[in-house]
Design an enzyme around this catalytic site. Structure first.
Site, PDB file in Angstrom:
ATOM      1  N   SER A 108       4.110  -0.263   1.899  1.00 64.19           N
ATOM      2  CA  SER A 108       5.290  -0.706   1.153  1.00 64.19           C
ATOM      3  C   SER A 108       5.792   0.394   0.225  1.00 64.19           C
ATOM      4  O   SER A 108       6.961   0.442  -0.133  1.00 64.19           O
ATOM      5  CB  SER A 108       4.961  -1.970   0.355  1.00 64.19           C
ATOM      6  OG  SER A 108       3.895  -1.688  -0.528  1.00 64.19           O
ATOM      7  N   ASP A 124      -3.547   4.655  -2.266  1.00 63.08           N
ATOM      8  CA  ASP A 124      -3.728   3.967  -3.551  1.00 63.08           C
ATOM      9  C   ASP A 124      -4.928   3.031  -3.370  1.00 63.08           C
ATOM     10  O   ASP A 124      -5.572   3.042  -2.316  1.00 63.08           O
ATOM     11  CB  ASP A 124      -2.451   3.199  -3.926  1.00 63.08           C
ATOM     12  CG  ASP A 124      -2.259   1.969  -3.060  1.00 63.08           C
ATOM     13  OD1 ASP A 124      -2.117   0.868  -3.608  1.00 63.08           O
ATOM     14  OD2 ASP A 124      -2.272   2.110  -1.811  1.00 63.08           O
ATOM     15  N   GLY A 136      -1.461  -2.581   5.609  1.00 66.51           N
ATOM     16  CA  GLY A 136      -1.279  -3.835   6.330  1.00 66.51           C
ATOM     17  C   GLY A 136      -2.352  -4.820   5.920  1.00 66.51           C
ATOM     18  O   GLY A 136      -2.808  -4.803   4.792  1.00 66.51           O
ATOM     19  N   ARG A 185      -4.956  -0.511  -4.452  1.00 66.10           N
ATOM     20  CA  ARG A 185      -4.681  -1.913  -4.807  1.00 66.10           C
ATOM     21  C   ARG A 185      -4.641  -2.771  -3.556  1.00 66.10           C
ATOM     22  O   ARG A 185      -3.913  -2.471  -2.599  1.00 66.10           O
ATOM     23  CB  ARG A 185      -3.358  -2.017  -5.557  1.00 66.10           C
ATOM     24  CG  ARG A 185      -2.964  -3.464  -5.890  1.00 66.10           C
ATOM     25  CD  ARG A 185      -1.679  -3.539  -6.651  1.00 66.10           C
ATOM     26  NE  ARG A 185      -1.860  -3.114  -8.043  1.00 66.10           N
ATOM     27  CZ  ARG A 185      -0.876  -3.133  -8.936  1.00 66.10           C
ATOM     28  NH1 ARG A 185       0.326  -3.524  -8.593  1.00 66.10           N
ATOM     29  NH2 ARG A 185      -1.100  -2.729 -10.172  1.00 66.10           N
ATOM     30  N   ASP A 198       6.350   1.127  -6.676  1.00 67.75           N
ATOM     31  CA  ASP A 198       6.220  -0.010  -5.767  1.00 67.75           C
ATOM     32  C   ASP A 198       5.261  -1.037  -6.368  1.00 67.75           C
ATOM     33  O   ASP A 198       4.175  -0.679  -6.807  1.00 67.75           O
ATOM     34  CB  ASP A 198       5.702   0.490  -4.400  1.00 67.75           C
ATOM     35  CG  ASP A 198       5.389  -0.657  -3.466  1.00 67.75           C
ATOM     36  OD1 ASP A 198       4.348  -0.593  -2.788  1.00 67.75           O
ATOM     37  OD2 ASP A 198       6.195  -1.605  -3.414  1.00 67.75           O
ATOM     38  N   LYS A 204      -9.209   2.506   0.906  1.00 68.91           N
ATOM     39  CA  LYS A 204      -8.300   2.381   2.057  1.00 68.91           C
ATOM     40  C   LYS A 204      -8.458   3.507   3.068  1.00 68.91           C
ATOM     41  O   LYS A 204      -7.815   3.483   4.112  1.00 68.91           O
ATOM     42  CB  LYS A 204      -6.847   2.331   1.577  1.00 68.91           C
ATOM     43  CG  LYS A 204      -6.595   1.126   0.688  1.00 68.91           C
ATOM     44  CD  LYS A 204      -5.146   0.925   0.383  1.00 68.91           C
ATOM     45  CE  LYS A 204      -4.993  -0.134  -0.686  1.00 68.91           C
ATOM     46  NZ  LYS A 204      -3.622  -0.486  -0.986  1.00 68.91           N
ATOM     47  N   SER A 214       1.774  -1.449  -4.625  1.00 72.57           N
ATOM     48  CA  SER A 214       0.761  -0.381  -4.729  1.00 72.57           C
ATOM     49  C   SER A 214       0.369  -0.214  -6.175  1.00 72.57           C
ATOM     50  O   SER A 214       1.182  -0.427  -7.076  1.00 72.57           O
ATOM     51  CB  SER A 214       1.323   0.936  -4.214  1.00 72.57           C
ATOM     52  OG  SER A 214       1.869   0.759  -2.944  1.00 72.57           O
ATOM     53  N   THR A 258       0.870  -1.182   0.000  1.00 65.45           N
ATOM     54  CA  THR A 258       0.000   0.000   0.000  1.00 65.45           C
ATOM     55  C   THR A 258       0.898   1.221   0.000  1.00 65.45           C
ATOM     56  O   THR A 258       2.046   1.155   0.431  1.00 65.45           O
ATOM     57  CB  THR A 258      -0.805   0.027   1.317  1.00 65.45           C
ATOM     58  OG1 THR A 258      -1.688  -1.078   1.342  1.00 65.45           O
ATOM     59  CG2 THR A 258      -1.643   1.285   1.437  1.00 65.45           C
TER      60      THR A 258
END
Lengths: 237, 273
Positions: B161, B49, B79, B51, B198, B65, B201, B33
């Site tokens: 991340s 984001d 998480g 995903r 990343d 999120k 994400s 994330t």
């Protein structure tokens, strides 16, 4: 916390003529409490109560009789204030638990049923006494505007218009004449305050009554003293 | 009597298995994330984001999120998705109960304390890394909460991340005198940086701008990363007649019954069938 004892008997037992005297006494306590009444209009519900404080020395801002259970439900009582506070706490927790479980704001009839359930528990459990309050629960959900009364016995039912506490029978007679099923909320607020005025001892002003309204925006609101003053002055004209 | 919390009865045995028996610990799946928060002159901006991953698979390309704790207090979560959703959900209920009982609108620091106390009780086993932001009657606030229960109060935060990619953008672009548009643009760029750099994400950019007694949620404000070339519109509909009929067979389902008085004829009819 209930004691883990084998000898916790109920204090509310049947009398020979089939009555539960403790509940009858609780209803007497309600009857001698300050008047509260509610009217269900076609597009909302209004609940009002008399906030008669024993002395002018009490800070009336600290006393709030009408309480919210959540954004869309308001409650008023007649009877013992401390018992009411406990019920409000329990009812608020129940409505959050319902939301946690179903991800839905608790409907008015369901919270009334749950509160009635709590009150019934206290007429059958060991070592406790019934609650000395009757509640008027006003809300607006997907079933439209609703007004419920919950009694110390644990019975609950819906009203179009009603009064509880002192002078309730006279107030109900007054409401019977004035209630119309297609009444609008503004009309209902005026009728409610007028009905309260009928049995009021002394001069009624914006500080010794409380008014709570819910319209089709589904948000329960307790009116500010200035707004109540406007309604009262309209009636005096 | 079993009280709440996790059961650590097998902890000793697990440690021995790993050390003595060379047991291979299963790899934890990173959910990936990028979540970001920035304080500006009038309030806070939260970004995330969209995903949600399950190992190498994108489980949900467009999840939400940013969670509501109360009307003007929102929380972005990184998480394990179940942990972030249920933790924020529970604290949101507790906060509503508290605000009804005190008659006051809730404070961000109350939400912070409820969240950190809850996560600390589970010693990091509830994998929820949160960016909590909101405006209460004391002003705008922004906090970060780690899964173990530690918190920090900062003017700009990134977690997940993609936090390193996002932090690079924030460090470059942040200044203490930013207005709403600058803050929104900075958060947007930070999330975009996470999405692009990343693997964990991706998807769209969600923004949430909170000011005094005002909240604006910009869902999917940027969808440039999720426009797939070939995408059939649901539901699948085929025009009537587009499927070629090869054979046709009509079977009579309803038989007309005639009431006959004579028994013989009844038996004859039955025999014919």
């Amino acid at each position: 916390m209930k004691k883990m004892s084998f000898f916790n008997f109920s204090l509310t037992t049947f009398s020979p003529n089939g009555k539960l005297l403790q509940i009858e006494h609780a209803l007497k306590a309600v009857e001698s409490g300050a008047t509260s009444l509610g009217i269900k209009a076609s597009n909302g519900v209004v609940i009002v109560t008399v906030k008669k404080l024993p002395t002018t020395l009490i800070d009336e801002n600290s006393v709030k009789k009408i309480q919210k259970l959540n954004d869309g439900i308001g409650v008023i009582y007649s009877g013992l204030g401390p018992d009411y506070r406990v019920l409000i706490s329990k009812a608020r927790k129940k409505s959050q638990q319902y939301f946690k479980q179903y991800n839905e704001i608790i409907p008015v009839n369901i919270i009334s049923r749950k509160v009635a359930g709590i009150m019934q528990e206290f007429t059958q459990s060991g070592g406790v006494r019934p609650f000395g309050v009757s509640l008027l629960v006003a809300g607006y959900d997907h079933n439209g505007p609703q007004l419920f009364q919950v009694d110390p016995s644990g019975s609950f039912w819906a009203w179009k218009a009603t009064a509880i506490g002192k002078n309730s029978s006279n107030s109900k007679k007054f409401l019977e004449k004035r209630y119309k099923p297609d009444m609008e909320i503004e009309d209902a607020i005026n009728t409610a305050i007028l009905t309260l005025k009928e049995g009021f001892e002394g001069e009624m002003d914006e500080f010794n009554i409380e008014v709570g309204v819910i319209k089709n925006d589904k948000k329960f609101r307790i009116l500010e003293p200035e707004e109540v003053k406007d309604y009262i002055s309209e009636l005096n004209l | 009597m079993q009280k709440g919390g996790f059961n650590f009865d097998l902890y000793q045995r697990n440690v021995e298995l790993i050390e003595k028996n060379n047991y291979k610990v299963p790899k934890t799946t990173k959910t990936g994330t990028t979540i970001v928060g920035v304080v500006f002159s009038d309030g806070v901006v939260l970004g995330a984001d969209t995903r949600a991953t399950s190992g190498p698979i994108v489980a949900d390309p467009n999840c939400e999120k940013i969670h509501k704790i109360s009307d003007y207090i929102w929380c972005a979560g990184a998480g394990t998705a179940a942990d972030t959703e249920n933790t924020t959900g529970m604290i949101s209920l507790q906060l509503e109960l508290l605000s009804l009982s005190t008659g006051r609108s809730p404070r961000v620091r109350t939400a912070l304390t409820l969240l950190k106390n809850f996560l600390f009780r589970y010693h990091g086993y509830i994998s929820a890394a949160l960016v909590l932001g909101g405006v209460d009657f004391t002003g705008p606030h922004l906090h970060m909460i780690h899964p173990h229960g530690s918190t920090s109060t900062l003017p700009y935060i990134s977690m997940g991340s993609g936090s390193l990619a996002a932090m690079a953008v924030l460090e470059t672009g942040y200044n203490s005198k930013m207005g709403e548009e600058d803050a929104k643009s900075l958060v947007h760029q930070a999330i975009l940086s996470g999405i692009l750099n990343d693997l964990g994400s991706g998807g769209n950019v969600d923004l949430c701008v909170i000011k005094h007694k005002s909240m604006e949620f910009f869902r999917n404000v940027d969808t440039t990363n999720s426009k797939r070339k070939f995408r059939k519109k649901l539901p699948y509909m085929f025009k009537s007649g587009s499927t070629k009929i090869l054979e046709k067979e009509i079977e009579e389902k309803m038989r007309k019954m005639e009431i006959v008085n004579e028994k013989e004829s009844q038996i004859e009819e039955l025999e014919e069938l």
